[in-house]
Write a protein that holds these residues in place. Structure first.
Motif, PDB file in Angstrom:
ATOM      1  N   ASP A   1      -3.063 -23.641  31.144  1.00  0.00           N
ATOM      2  CA  ASP A   1      -4.013 -22.546  31.414  1.00  0.00           C
ATOM      3  C   ASP A   1      -4.073 -21.509  30.299  1.00  0.00           C
ATOM      4  OD1 ASP A   1      -1.503 -21.460  31.741  1.00  0.00           O
ATOM      5  OD2 ASP A   1      -2.005 -20.351  33.556  1.00  0.00           O
ATOM      6  N   ASP A   2      -3.663 -21.876  29.084  1.00  0.00           N
ATOM      7  CA  ASP A   2      -3.608 -20.904  27.981  1.00  0.00           C
ATOM      8  C   ASP A   2      -4.947 -20.201  27.751  1.00  0.00           C
ATOM      9  OD1 ASP A   2      -0.833 -21.587  26.274  1.00  0.00           O
ATOM     10  OD2 ASP A   2      -1.634 -23.242  27.456  1.00  0.00           O
ATOM     11  N   LEU A   3      -6.058 -20.938  27.859  1.00  0.00           N
ATOM     12  CA  LEU A   3      -7.374 -20.345  27.576  1.00  0.00           C
ATOM     13  C   LEU A   3      -7.815 -19.381  28.683  1.00  0.00           C
ATOM     14  CD1 LEU A   3      -9.222 -23.425  26.037  1.00  0.00           C
ATOM     15  CD2 LEU A   3      -8.018 -21.577  24.870  1.00  0.00           C
ATOM     16  N   ASN A   4      -7.162 -19.464  29.829  1.00  0.00           N
ATOM     17  CA  ASN A   4      -7.442 -18.526  30.922  1.00  0.00           C
ATOM     18  C   ASN A   4      -6.816 -17.163  30.640  1.00  0.00           C
ATOM     19  OD1 ASN A   4      -8.878 -18.378  33.291  1.00  0.00           O
ATOM     20  ND2 ASN A   4      -7.242 -19.122  34.585  1.00  0.00           N
ATOM     21  N   LYS A   5      -5.786 -17.160  29.785  1.00  0.00           N
ATOM     22  CA  LYS A   5      -5.017 -15.939  29.515  1.00  0.00           C
ATOM     23  C   LYS A   5      -5.409 -15.283  28.196  1.00  0.00           C
ATOM     24  CE  LYS A   5      -0.936 -18.068  31.650  1.00  0.00           C
ATOM     25  NZ  LYS A   5       0.293 -18.782  31.287  1.00  0.00           N
ATOM     26  N   LYS A   6      -6.358 -15.905  27.482  1.00  0.00           N
ATOM     27  CA  LYS A   6      -6.670 -15.445  26.125  1.00  0.00           C
ATOM     28  C   LYS A   6      -7.387 -14.097  26.110  1.00  0.00           C
ATOM     29  CE  LYS A   6      -7.554 -17.644  21.778  1.00  0.00           C
ATOM     30  NZ  LYS A   6      -7.980 -18.809  21.059  1.00  0.00           N
ATOM     31  N   SER A   7      -8.157 -13.812  27.148  1.00  0.00           N
ATOM     32  CA  SER A   7      -8.853 -12.525  27.211  1.00  0.00           C
ATOM     33  C   SER A   7      -8.876 -12.031  28.651  1.00  0.00           C
ATOM     34  CB  SER A   7     -10.289 -12.645  26.684  1.00  0.00           C
ATOM     35  OG  SER A   7     -11.165 -13.060  27.706  1.00  0.00           O
ATOM     36  N   GLU A   8      -9.261 -10.784  28.810  1.00  0.00           N
ATOM     37  CA  GLU A   8      -9.336 -10.211  30.161  1.00  0.00           C
ATOM     38  C   GLU A   8     -10.424 -10.878  30.996  1.00  0.00           C
ATOM     39  OE1 GLU A   8     -12.069  -6.325  29.099  1.00  0.00           O
ATOM     40  OE2 GLU A   8      -9.965  -6.356  28.483  1.00  0.00           O
ATOM     41  N   HIS A   9     -11.352 -11.584  30.322  1.00  0.00           N
ATOM     42  CA  HIS A   9     -12.448 -12.265  31.030  1.00  0.00           C
ATOM     43  C   HIS A   9     -12.046 -13.652  31.499  1.00  0.00           C
ATOM     44  CE1 HIS A   9     -14.990  -8.988  29.756  1.00  0.00           C
ATOM     45  NE2 HIS A   9     -14.662  -9.221  28.497  1.00  0.00           N
ATOM     46  N   GLY A  10     -10.827 -14.088  31.190  1.00  0.00           N
ATOM     47  CA  GLY A  10     -10.393 -15.432  31.569  1.00  0.00           C
ATOM     48  C   GLY A  10     -11.016 -16.495  30.674  1.00  0.00           C
ATOM     49  N   PHE A  11     -11.117 -17.699  31.200  1.00  0.00           N
ATOM     50  CA  PHE A  11     -11.649 -18.838  30.445  1.00  0.00           C
ATOM     51  C   PHE A  11     -13.124 -18.605  30.117  1.00  0.00           C
ATOM     52  CE2 PHE A  11     -13.658 -23.176  30.895  1.00  0.00           C
ATOM     53  CZ  PHE A  11     -13.294 -23.625  29.631  1.00  0.00           C
ATOM     54  N   GLN A  12     -13.453 -18.629  28.814  1.00  0.00           N
ATOM     55  CA  GLN A  12     -14.841 -18.428  28.366  1.00  0.00           C
ATOM     56  C   GLN A  12     -15.282 -19.621  27.514  1.00  0.00           C
ATOM     57  OE1 GLN A  12     -14.517 -14.179  26.761  1.00  0.00           O
ATOM     58  NE2 GLN A  12     -16.533 -14.223  27.702  1.00  0.00           N
ATOM     59  N   PRO A  13     -15.959 -20.578  28.122  1.00  0.00           N
ATOM     60  CA  PRO A  13     -16.391 -21.752  27.360  1.00  0.00           C
ATOM     61  C   PRO A  13     -17.330 -21.341  26.226  1.00  0.00           C
ATOM     62  CG  PRO A  13     -16.910 -22.001  29.708  1.00  0.00           C
ATOM     63  CD  PRO A  13     -16.429 -20.607  29.499  1.00  0.00           C
ATOM     64  N   HIS A  14     -17.140 -21.946  25.047  1.00  0.00           N
ATOM     65  CA  HIS A  14     -17.990 -21.612  23.900  1.00  0.00           C
ATOM     66  C   HIS A  14     -17.879 -22.690  22.829  1.00  0.00           C
ATOM     67  CE1 HIS A  14     -14.019 -20.061  22.792  1.00  0.00           C
ATOM     68  NE2 HIS A  14     -14.391 -20.229  21.533  1.00  0.00           N
ATOM     69  N   ILE A  15     -18.902 -22.775  21.990  1.00  0.00           N
ATOM     70  CA  ILE A  15     -18.890 -23.644  20.807  1.00  0.00           C
ATOM     71  C   ILE A  15     -18.952 -22.736  19.585  1.00  0.00           C
ATOM     72  CG2 ILE A  15     -20.153 -25.393  19.488  1.00  0.00           C
ATOM     73  CD1 ILE A  15     -21.127 -26.550  22.148  1.00  0.00           C
ATOM     74  N   THR A  16     -17.876 -22.694  18.828  1.00  0.00           N
ATOM     75  CA  THR A  16     -17.806 -21.806  17.663  1.00  0.00           C
ATOM     76  C   THR A  16     -18.821 -22.222  16.602  1.00  0.00           C
ATOM     77  OG1 THR A  16     -15.478 -21.302  18.047  1.00  0.00           O
ATOM     78  CG2 THR A  16     -16.296 -20.961  15.802  1.00  0.00           C
ATOM     79  N   ILE A  17     -19.533 -21.216  16.071  1.00  0.00           N
ATOM     80  CA  ILE A  17     -20.514 -21.419  14.997  1.00  0.00           C
ATOM     81  C   ILE A  17     -19.984 -20.894  13.672  1.00  0.00           C
ATOM     82  CG2 ILE A  17     -22.815 -20.713  14.177  1.00  0.00           C
ATOM     83  CD1 ILE A  17     -22.842 -22.819  16.418  1.00  0.00           C
ATOM     84  N   GLY A  18     -19.261 -19.768  13.697  1.00  0.00           N
ATOM     85  CA  GLY A  18     -18.736 -19.240  12.440  1.00  0.00           C
ATOM     86  C   GLY A  18     -18.064 -17.893  12.613  1.00  0.00           C
ATOM     87  N   GLN A  19     -17.493 -17.430  11.514  1.00  0.00           N
ATOM     88  CA  GLN A  19     -16.780 -16.158  11.485  1.00  0.00           C
ATOM     89  C   GLN A  19     -17.550 -15.173  10.600  1.00  0.00           C
ATOM     90  OE1 GLN A  19     -15.158 -19.208  10.548  1.00  0.00           O
ATOM     91  NE2 GLN A  19     -14.615 -19.526  12.692  1.00  0.00           N
ATOM     92  N   PHE A  20     -17.701 -13.942  11.093  1.00  0.00           N
ATOM     93  CA  PHE A  20     -18.491 -12.928  10.392  1.00  0.00           C
ATOM     94  C   PHE A  20     -17.824 -11.572  10.529  1.00  0.00           C
ATOM     95  CE2 PHE A  20     -21.314 -16.231  11.924  1.00  0.00           C
ATOM     96  CZ  PHE A  20     -22.073 -16.528  10.808  1.00  0.00           C
ATOM     97  N   GLY A  21     -18.126 -10.666   9.600  1.00  0.00           N
ATOM     98  CA  GLY A  21     -17.693  -9.282   9.738  1.00  0.00           C
ATOM     99  C   GLY A  21     -18.483  -8.602  10.845  1.00  0.00           C
ATOM    100  N   THR A  22     -17.886  -7.563  11.453  1.00  0.00           N
ATOM    101  CA  THR A  22     -18.570  -6.867  12.550  1.00  0.00           C
ATOM    102  C   THR A  22     -19.883  -6.237  12.093  1.00  0.00           C
ATOM    103  OG1 THR A  22     -17.139  -4.977  12.086  1.00  0.00           O
ATOM    104  CG2 THR A  22     -16.549  -6.319  13.962  1.00  0.00           C
ATOM    105  N   ASN A  23     -19.962  -5.885  10.810  1.00  0.00           N
ATOM    106  CA  ASN A  23     -21.189  -5.259  10.305  1.00  0.00           C
ATOM    107  C   ASN A  23     -22.319  -6.279  10.119  1.00  0.00           C
ATOM    108  OD1 ASN A  23     -19.794  -6.497   8.234  1.00  0.00           O
ATOM    109  ND2 ASN A  23     -20.437  -5.037   6.670  1.00  0.00           N
ATOM    110  N   GLN A  24     -22.006  -7.571  10.164  1.00  0.00           N
ATOM    111  CA  GLN A  24     -23.027  -8.614   9.959  1.00  0.00           C
ATOM    112  C   GLN A  24     -23.494  -9.276  11.241  1.00  0.00           C
ATOM    113  OE1 GLN A  24     -20.350 -11.245   7.679  1.00  0.00           O
ATOM    114  NE2 GLN A  24     -21.871 -11.169   6.046  1.00  0.00           N
TER     115      GLN A  24
END
Length: 195
Positions: free
Chosen positions: A116-139
């Motif tokens: 259940d590691d992905l359930n504990k990763k954030s306060e929102h619990g398990f959040q299914p997603h497909i990563t697209i990329g990494q960006f700065g907050t300003n972008q």
């Protein structure tokens, strides 16, 4: 069912979109996702996951439990993001028919509650997603506004999930086992990472 799992970071249990649905995703990931070479486009269900030495028993247990789980439609059309300090991860939201991904996740945890590691990763619990990329907050907002109108919605039937593994830190993941759901109308899909 209480079986002890040795968890490792070179395996995962994933939902993978079929090859015919990923061209647009891969074009973006190739440019913006630092994990492009190692990971196929995917939704993590369990990461870390079982040691490969346990794959056969884990596969049998999950296949037996999920054989009557109904296949469901998945739609990819909307970008979102997580924020980690000064950086953001942009992702596609996999919308699933009848909340299929969340129900699937709960069924997996009935067999292996310790995954259940992905359930504990954030306060929102398990959040299914497909990563697209990494960006700065300003972008991030500017990038989402640029990508969203260009992205053509794709849909597919989720009729199976995959146990994947890699040898070394930089080796690409490969599909080792496929867990099939109940479906009236099975599709002949091919997946990235198949041997």
């Amino acid at each position: 069912m209480d079986q002890q799992i040795k968890k490792v970071f070179h395996t995962a249990l994933v939902l993978v979109p079929p090859k015919q649905c990923i061209d647009q995703i891969q074009l973006l990931r190739k440019q913006y996702d630092k994990a492009y070479e190692r990971w196929m486009p995917h939704v993590n269900l369990c990461f870390p996951f079982a040691d490969p030495a346990q794959f056969e028993q884990v596969f049998q247990a999950l296949q037996n439990h999920l054989k009557d789980f109904p296949a469901f439609q998945v739609r990819l059309r909307e970008f979102n993001h997580f924020q980690h300090g000064k950086n953001c991860v942009m992702w596609l939201n996999p919308e699933s028919e009848n909340d299929g991904i969340q129900k699937l996740y709960q069924e997996i945890l009935k067999v292996y509650p310790q995954l259940d590691d992905l359930n504990k990763k954030s306060e929102h619990g398990f959040q299914p997603h497909i990563t697209i990329g990494q960006f700065g907050t300003n972008q991030i907002e500017q990038r989402k506004k640029a990508f969203q109108p260009q992205f053509q919605e794709v849909q597919f039937q989720c009729q199976e999930i995959h146990m994947i593994s890699r040898n070394g830190q930089d080796d690409p993941f490969q599909i080792m086992h496929t867990i099939k759901f109940k479906t009236e109308n099975p599709q002949a899909y091919e997946y990235p990472g198949q041997k």
